[in-house]
Design a protein around this motif. Structure first.
Motif, PDB file in Angstrom:
ATOM      1  N   ALA A 256       0.827  -1.204   0.000  1.00 32.67           N
ATOM      2  CA  ALA A 256       0.000   0.000   0.000  1.00 32.67           C
ATOM      3  C   ALA A 256       0.862   1.255   0.000  1.00 32.67           C
ATOM      4  N   ALA A 257       1.935   1.267   0.778  1.00 30.71           N
ATOM      5  CA  ALA A 257       2.814   2.448   0.846  1.00 30.71           C
ATOM      6  C   ALA A 257       3.438   2.736  -0.516  1.00 30.71           C
ATOM      7  N   VAL A 258       3.905   1.701  -1.196  1.00 30.18           N
ATOM      8  CA  VAL A 258       4.501   1.873  -2.527  1.00 30.18           C
ATOM      9  C   VAL A 258       3.478   2.457  -3.492  1.00 30.18           C
ATOM     10  N   LEU A 259       2.280   1.900  -3.490  1.00 24.01           N
ATOM     11  CA  LEU A 259       1.257   2.313  -4.451  1.00 24.01           C
ATOM     12  C   LEU A 259       0.705   3.706  -4.140  1.00 24.01           C
ATOM     13  N   ARG A 260       0.542   4.023  -2.874  1.00 21.80           N
ATOM     14  CA  ARG A 260       0.071   5.372  -2.515  1.00 21.80           C
ATOM     15  C   ARG A 260       1.092   6.425  -2.925  1.00 21.80           C
ATOM     16  N   GLU A 261       2.355   6.117  -2.741  1.00 22.49           N
ATOM     17  CA  GLU A 261       3.407   7.057  -3.140  1.00 22.49           C
ATOM     18  C   GLU A 261       3.356   7.345  -4.637  1.00 22.49           C
ATOM     19  N   LEU A 262       2.871   6.385  -5.406  1.00 22.28           N
ATOM     20  CA  LEU A 262       2.754   6.546  -6.854  1.00 22.28           C
ATOM     21  C   LEU A 262       1.388   7.078  -7.280  1.00 22.28           C
ATOM     22  N   GLY A 263       0.564   7.485  -6.317  1.00 22.71           N
ATOM     23  CA  GLY A 263      -0.684   8.154  -6.629  1.00 22.71           C
ATOM     24  C   GLY A 263      -1.919   7.291  -6.736  1.00 22.71           C
ATOM     25  N   TRP A 264      -1.803   6.003  -6.450  1.00 18.99           N
ATOM     26  CA  TRP A 264      -2.958   5.117  -6.516  1.00 18.99           C
ATOM     27  C   TRP A 264      -3.787   5.265  -5.243  1.00 18.99           C
ATOM     28  N   THR A 265      -5.088   5.043  -5.346  1.00 18.71           N
ATOM     29  CA  THR A 265      -5.972   4.994  -4.187  1.00 18.71           C
ATOM     30  C   THR A 265      -5.975   3.551  -3.707  1.00 18.71           C
ATOM     31  N   VAL A 266      -5.672   3.351  -2.418  1.00 17.03           N
ATOM     32  CA  VAL A 266      -5.527   1.999  -1.880  1.00 17.03           C
ATOM     33  C   VAL A 266      -6.416   1.851  -0.641  1.00 17.03           C
ATOM     34  N   LEU A 267      -7.251   0.827  -0.653  1.00 17.32           N
ATOM     35  CA  LEU A 267      -8.132   0.530   0.481  1.00 17.32           C
ATOM     36  C   LEU A 267      -7.883  -0.894   0.955  1.00 17.32           C
ATOM     37  N   LEU A 268      -7.868  -1.078   2.263  1.00 13.89           N
ATOM     38  CA  LEU A 268      -7.658  -2.397   2.866  1.00 13.89           C
ATOM     39  C   LEU A 268      -9.004  -2.997   3.247  1.00 13.89           C
ATOM     40  N   TYR A 269      -9.209  -4.266   2.887  1.00 16.29           N
ATOM     41  CA  TYR A 269     -10.448  -4.980   3.198  1.00 16.29           C
ATOM     42  C   TYR A 269     -10.120  -6.316   3.845  1.00 16.29           C
ATOM     43  N   ARG A 270     -11.157  -6.915   4.454  1.00 18.09           N
ATOM     44  CA  ARG A 270     -11.078  -8.299   4.932  1.00 18.09           C
ATOM     45  C   ARG A 270     -12.060  -9.117   4.121  1.00 18.09           C
ATOM     46  N   GLY A 271     -11.595 -10.242   3.646  1.00 18.19           N
ATOM     47  CA  GLY A 271     -12.439 -11.099   2.832  1.00 18.19           C
ATOM     48  C   GLY A 271     -12.732 -12.406   3.539  1.00 18.19           C
ATOM     49  N   ALA A 272     -12.841 -13.453   2.744  1.00 17.51           N
ATOM     50  CA  ALA A 272     -13.122 -14.791   3.260  1.00 17.51           C
ATOM     51  C   ALA A 272     -12.058 -15.211   4.272  1.00 17.51           C
ATOM     52  N   ARG A 273     -12.490 -15.896   5.286  1.00 16.08           N
ATOM     53  CA  ARG A 273     -11.590 -16.387   6.353  1.00 16.08           C
ATOM     54  C   ARG A 273     -10.791 -15.250   6.987  1.00 16.08           C
ATOM     55  N   ARG A 274     -11.373 -14.038   6.927  1.00 19.82           N
ATOM     56  CA  ARG A 274     -10.778 -12.841   7.528  1.00 19.82           C
ATOM     57  C   ARG A 274      -9.413 -12.488   6.940  1.00 19.82           C
ATOM     58  N   ARG A 275      -9.121 -12.975   5.751  1.00 19.87           N
ATOM     59  CA  ARG A 275      -7.865 -12.636   5.055  1.00 19.87           C
ATOM     60  C   ARG A 275      -7.965 -11.218   4.515  1.00 19.87           C
ATOM     61  N   ARG A 276      -6.909 -10.466   4.696  1.00 17.36           N
ATOM     62  CA  ARG A 276      -6.872  -9.087   4.218  1.00 17.36           C
ATOM     63  C   ARG A 276      -6.481  -9.048   2.740  1.00 17.36           C
ATOM     64  N   PHE A 277      -6.935  -7.988   2.062  1.00 20.29           N
ATOM     65  CA  PHE A 277      -6.514  -7.724   0.698  1.00 20.29           C
ATOM     66  C   PHE A 277      -6.669  -6.238   0.437  1.00 20.29           C
ATOM     67  N   LEU A 278      -6.001  -5.764  -0.588  1.00 28.09           N
ATOM     68  CA  LEU A 278      -6.084  -4.369  -0.998  1.00 28.09           C
ATOM     69  C   LEU A 278      -6.905  -4.258  -2.265  1.00 28.09           C
ATOM     70  N   GLU A 279      -7.660  -3.196  -2.364  1.00 29.89           N
ATOM     71  CA  GLU A 279      -8.293  -2.797  -3.622  1.00 29.89           C
ATOM     72  C   GLU A 279      -7.576  -1.525  -4.040  1.00 29.89           C
ATOM     73  N   VAL A 280      -6.992  -1.549  -5.205  1.00 29.37           N
ATOM     74  CA  VAL A 280      -6.197  -0.434  -5.718  1.00 29.37           C
ATOM     75  C   VAL A 280      -6.900   0.130  -6.939  1.00 29.37           C
ATOM     76  N   GLU A 281      -7.085   1.448  -6.939  1.00 25.80           N
ATOM     77  CA  GLU A 281      -7.746   2.114  -8.063  1.00 25.80           C
ATOM     78  C   GLU A 281      -7.003   3.403  -8.370  1.00 25.80           C
ATOM     79  N   PRO A 282      -7.101   3.859  -9.610  1.00 27.57           N
ATOM     80  CA  PRO A 282      -6.529   5.179  -9.901  1.00 27.57           C
ATOM     81  C   PRO A 282      -7.376   6.237  -9.194  1.00 27.57           C
ATOM     82  N   PRO A 283      -6.791   7.388  -8.857  1.00 28.33           N
ATOM     83  CA  PRO A 283      -7.603   8.436  -8.248  1.00 28.33           C
ATOM     84  C   PRO A 283      -8.716   8.853  -9.198  1.00 28.33           C
TER      85      PRO A 283
END
Length: 163
Positions: free
Chosen positions: A127-154
């Motif tokens: 997330a830190a790498v991608l935010r520094e490059l201007g991407w919008t990054v959100l952290l979620y919890r999915g199945a079995r409470r595993r985390r993942f990021l959703e990355v989108e352009p601003p």
């Protein structure tokens, strides 16, 4: 970068064979791809105060490829699978996100590798790498409470057909 014929540089997405070691040739290819991406930003984002701080239209039309180049250039490891689809290495895995133009980033590894325990810290690094490059990054919890990021352009960087 991409020729459409299966040749040339392909950034690691975490669903292919284990990327070759960080040898000189691979490092040079990754560096060239990343520098090329930044050059595209400089040349096309001319209306921005900092052209390198916002994904270029090229990236928004190839988000998985752009995110893969950014993560690999930062030195983060990609996961890998063998010919039968069994995960053989711990690292990031990228796939098309739920939103148009988005990318899902997971931290996966072989059974017993401890990838689930490392995912919070490793996804924070992604997330830190991608935010520094201007991407919008959100952290979620999915199945079995595993985390993942959703990355989108601003929002301002999306093309008219990107949703």
């Amino acid at each position: 970068m991409e020729t459409g014929h299966g040749t040339g540089f392909e950034p690691a997405t975490g669903d292919g064979p284990q990327a070759p070691g960080r040898d000189g040739k691979r490092c040079a290819s990754v560096r060239t791809a990343f520098e090329g991406m930044l050059q595209i930003r400089r040349l096309t984002n001319t209306g921005c105060a900092d052209p390198q701080a916002v994904p270029a239209q090229w990236e928004t039309h190839r988000p998985v490829r752009a995110v893969a180049i950014a993560l690999e250039a930062s030195g983060l490891a990609a996961s890998a699978v063998d010919g039968s689809g069994v995960r053989t290495a711990s690292g990031y895995r990228l796939q098309q996100g739920e939103a148009p133009g988005g990318v899902r980033v997971e931290w996966l590894g072989p059974p017993g590798s401890g990838a689930a325990h490392a995912e919070e810290a490793e996804l924070a690094r992604c997330a830190a790498v991608l935010r520094e490059l201007g991407w919008t990054v959100l952290l979620y919890r999915g199945a079995r409470r595993r985390r993942f990021l959703e990355v989108e352009p601003p929002a301002g960087a999306r093309g008219p057909d990107d949703g």
